[in-house]
Structure formats: structure tokens, C-alpha cells
Design an enzyme around this catalytic site. Structure first.
Site, PDB file in Angstrom:
ATOM      1  CE  LYS A  68      56.974  65.271  34.358  1.00 27.25           C
ATOM      2  NZ  LYS A  68      55.567  65.580  34.567  1.00 27.25           N
TER       3      LYS A  68
ATOM      4  CG  ASP B 274      52.998  63.112  40.074  1.00 30.29           C
ATOM      5  OD1 ASP B 274      54.117  63.655  40.098  1.00 30.29           O
ATOM      6  OD2 ASP B 274      52.161  63.293  39.166  1.00 30.29           O
TER       7      ASP B 274
ATOM      8  CD  GLN C  19      52.514  66.751  32.786  1.00 26.27           C
ATOM      9  OE1 GLN C  19      53.460  65.965  32.833  1.00 26.27           O
ATOM     10  NE2 GLN C  19      52.473  67.865  33.502  1.00 26.27           N
TER      11      GLN C  19
END
Ligand code: NDP
Length: 297
Positions: free
Chosen positions: A56, A123, A100
Site C-alpha cells: 500500500k 476503507d 490494517q
């Protein structure tokens, strides 16, 4: 075996998307002095999560954006993590925040998801964004289903009136996928572990999305001839060679590809799109926070 025209190449699609993102970032910088910034928070040393976070960060920088990595020890308390999130929420250089998952046992995942500013929730897991998506308001949309929608629209054009069946009803894939396909005017069915005669339900689908987590569960004779099949599943199974493993999806690819009109492979289908869409969401978040019109990407 599938002819190549049927295969939806997620790797190539993601690469093209990253190219458009880099273009949009460069315009944002030049015309508005805004550099989109993505903060990624990793708690603990889970090897798979470390690889995701590294990828990422690499792709964020490659698209011209700022990457802020926060690596915290596995024993970090929930209070310390929430205090970092509060700082990131208040930091104007950070437009997107990604924590995460999974998190260590002492930290309650939902409390962390709830703590992220919904406008920085790239997200799309915050309940405010779930609500915005469900009501058709501008939302941060979960990356994996949005990537699936982009590939479907690219391949099929207008999806209006198509029969879509989604197998799986998780909050991160199945449910937002249903909201997106409903928004795209499909007639949507969500199937799950209690669905009766799943094969017959799947056979109705012009668009069949598999997000189950069961290796090759969807067989070729569950697929309507000509249907578009999107395989979200990532399952590691033993390979022919002793001691080795390989990745398969939730769809029996070779069988389904005989019947389908279009199909995503595993690996190389949905997977590569997820990070690319995360970067796209960060650009969108930066535009909204800066009051700049969102580019078409
Ligand atoms: P979850 O485990 O959260 O959800 C699985 C869903 O599948 C549930 O709704 C469950 O039903 C349903 N299900 C399980 N067994 C059956 C069955 N026998 N028949 C019908 N439905 C069934 O998984 P996720 O949504 O998080 O992930 C699904 C898959 O996608 C996994 O393989 C995961 O690794 C992959 N994934 C891939 C991503 C990518 O970037 N490509 C990103 C996210 C996930 P019920 O609700 O009734 O229990």
C-alpha cells in the site's frame, strides 16, 4: 478452456486505474496545492499484513501521494491506538486513514472502525459510510466491491435491469456489493449459508459475484451461459507439488470459464483492484476535504 477475451484482467485494469490516479494527483497538486495523504496503521507483526502495508505504501508513493506509516507493537493498548487515530483525524495532511485488520485480541475492531473520521474512512467501513452508501449519498465505498463494480461496468457498460446474485453477505464485501449493484439498477439477490438450492439461485444470474471463502465452491453448471462471474474469494490450497500451496477462488475457474461470458481469474482478478481503489478513495477524500470537484477516475 476459456478464450482470453472472456478473462477480466484485474491486474491490467488496476494498472490503468493507478495511471489515472497519478494523473489526478498531479492535477490536484498543480492546480490546488493539495497532495493526498494516506496513513496506514499496522498493529503487530502479522506477516500477511506486513506485506499488504508495504504494498500500500509503495503504490501510494508511486501515484504521487504522501504515505504515512504507523507501525505499533502487538501489545499496543486500545487507548493508545484510539489516541493515534484521534491525532490522524486532526492532521490536515492526512486525507485517508486505514487501520490494517485483523487487530490483536486486546483491541475491539468495531471501536477502532467507529473512531475513524467518516470523511477519512477510505476503507468505507464506518457505519456513517454504510448509511450513506445505502441511501445513495456520497460515501466512502469499501474498496473490494467498488473494484468489482468498476470492472463490471467497464466490461458490460450499463448494468440496468440485469439479474445479479451475490453469494456472501459480509459487511466488507457482500452487503456493499449489493448496495452498489442496486444503485447500478440491477435486480439483486444476496445468497448465504442458509440459502436453499444455491445452485438454482446462481443459475439465474447475469452477474454472479462469489464472496464466500470456500475454494472452488461455485461449479460450472451453476453459471448461466454468458454470465459475468466475479470471483472475490482468495483461498490457499495444497498444490500438486508436495509441500507447496496455490491460490484458488470461490469459483471452479476452468469449468465456469467454459460457460461464462466474462470471468475474473484468481489470482489476477479482483485482488489487484483492492489497493488501486484504496488510492482512488484517498484522492476522492482529499478532494472532498479540500472542497475541490472530484475528478472522474
Ligand atoms: P466472510 O467469512 O465474512 O463471509 C462469507 C460469507 O459467505 C458469509 O455471508 C457466509 O454466509 C457465506 N457462506 C459461507 N459458506 C457458505 C455456503 N456454503 N454457501 C453459501 N454461502 C456461504 O468473508 P468475506 O466476505 O470477508 O470474504 C469472502 C472471500 O473473499 C474470502 O475468500 C476472502 O479472503 C476474500 N476477500 C478478498 C478480497 C480481495 O481483495 N480480493 C478482500 C476481502 C475478502 P453466512 O453469513 O450465512 O455465514
Amino acid at each position: 478452456m476459456a478464450d482470453n477475451d472472456k478473462i477480466i484482467d484485474g491486474k491490467a485494469f488496476a494498472e490503468a486505474l493507478r495511471g489515472r490516479i497519478a494523473g489526478a494527483v498531479s492535477t490536484l497538486k498543480a492546480e490546488h496545492g493539495v497532495t493526498p495523504g494516506l496513513a496506514v496503521v499496522l498493529v503487530g507483526e502479522d506477516p500477511a499484513s506486513q506485506v499488504y502495508v508495504r504494498n500500500k505504501a509503495k503504490q501510494t508513493v508511486a501515484c504521487g501521494m504522501e504515505s504515512f506509516e504507523h507501525r505499533l507493537p502487538a501489545e499496543t493498548s486500545q487507548a493508545d491506538l484510539l489516541s493515534l487515530i484521534a491525532k490522524l483525524n486532526a492532521d490536515d495532511a492526512v486525507h485517508g486513514i486505514l487501520v490494517q485488520l485483523p487487530l490483536p485480541d486486546q483491541i475491539e475492531e468495531q471501536a477502532v472502525i467507529d473512531a475513524v473520521d467518516p470523511d477519512k474512512d477510505v476503507d468505507g467501513f464506518h457505519v456513517v459510510n454504510t448509511g450513506r452508501l445505502a441511501t445513495g449519498a456520497p460515501a466512502m465505498v469499501p474498496c473490494t466491491p467498488l473494484g468489482c463494480l468498476m470492472m463490471l461496468q467497464d466490461r458490460l457498460g450499463d448494468l440496468s435491469g440485469l439479474e445479479a446474485v451475490i453469494v456472501g453477505r459480509s459487511n466488507i464485501v457482500g452487503k456493499p456489493m449489493a448496495a452498489l449493484l442496486t444503485g447500478a439498477n440491477c435486480t439483486v439477490t444476496i445468497a448465504h449459508s442458509r440459502t436453499r438450492d444455491l445452485a438454482a439461485v446462481c443459475r439465474r444470474a447475469d452477474i454472479l459475484v462469489a464472496a464466500v471463502g470456500r475454494p472452488e465452491m461455485i461449479r460450472g453448471d451453476w453459471v448461466k451461459p454468458g454470465a459475468a462471474v466475479i470471483d472475490v474469494g482468495i483461498n490457499r490450497v495444497p498444490a500438486a507439488e508436495e509441500g507447496k500451496t496455490r491460490l484458488v477462488g470461490d469459483v471452479a475457474f476452468a469449468e465456469a470459464a467454459e460457460v461464462a461470458g466474462a470471468i475474473t481469474p484468481v489470482p489476477g482478478g479482483v485482488g489487484p483492484m483492492t489497493i488501486a481503489v484504496l488510492l482512488r478513495n484517498t484522492v476522492v477524500a482529499a478532494c472532498r476535504q479540500a472542497g475541490v470537484t472530484e475528478p472522474e477516475i
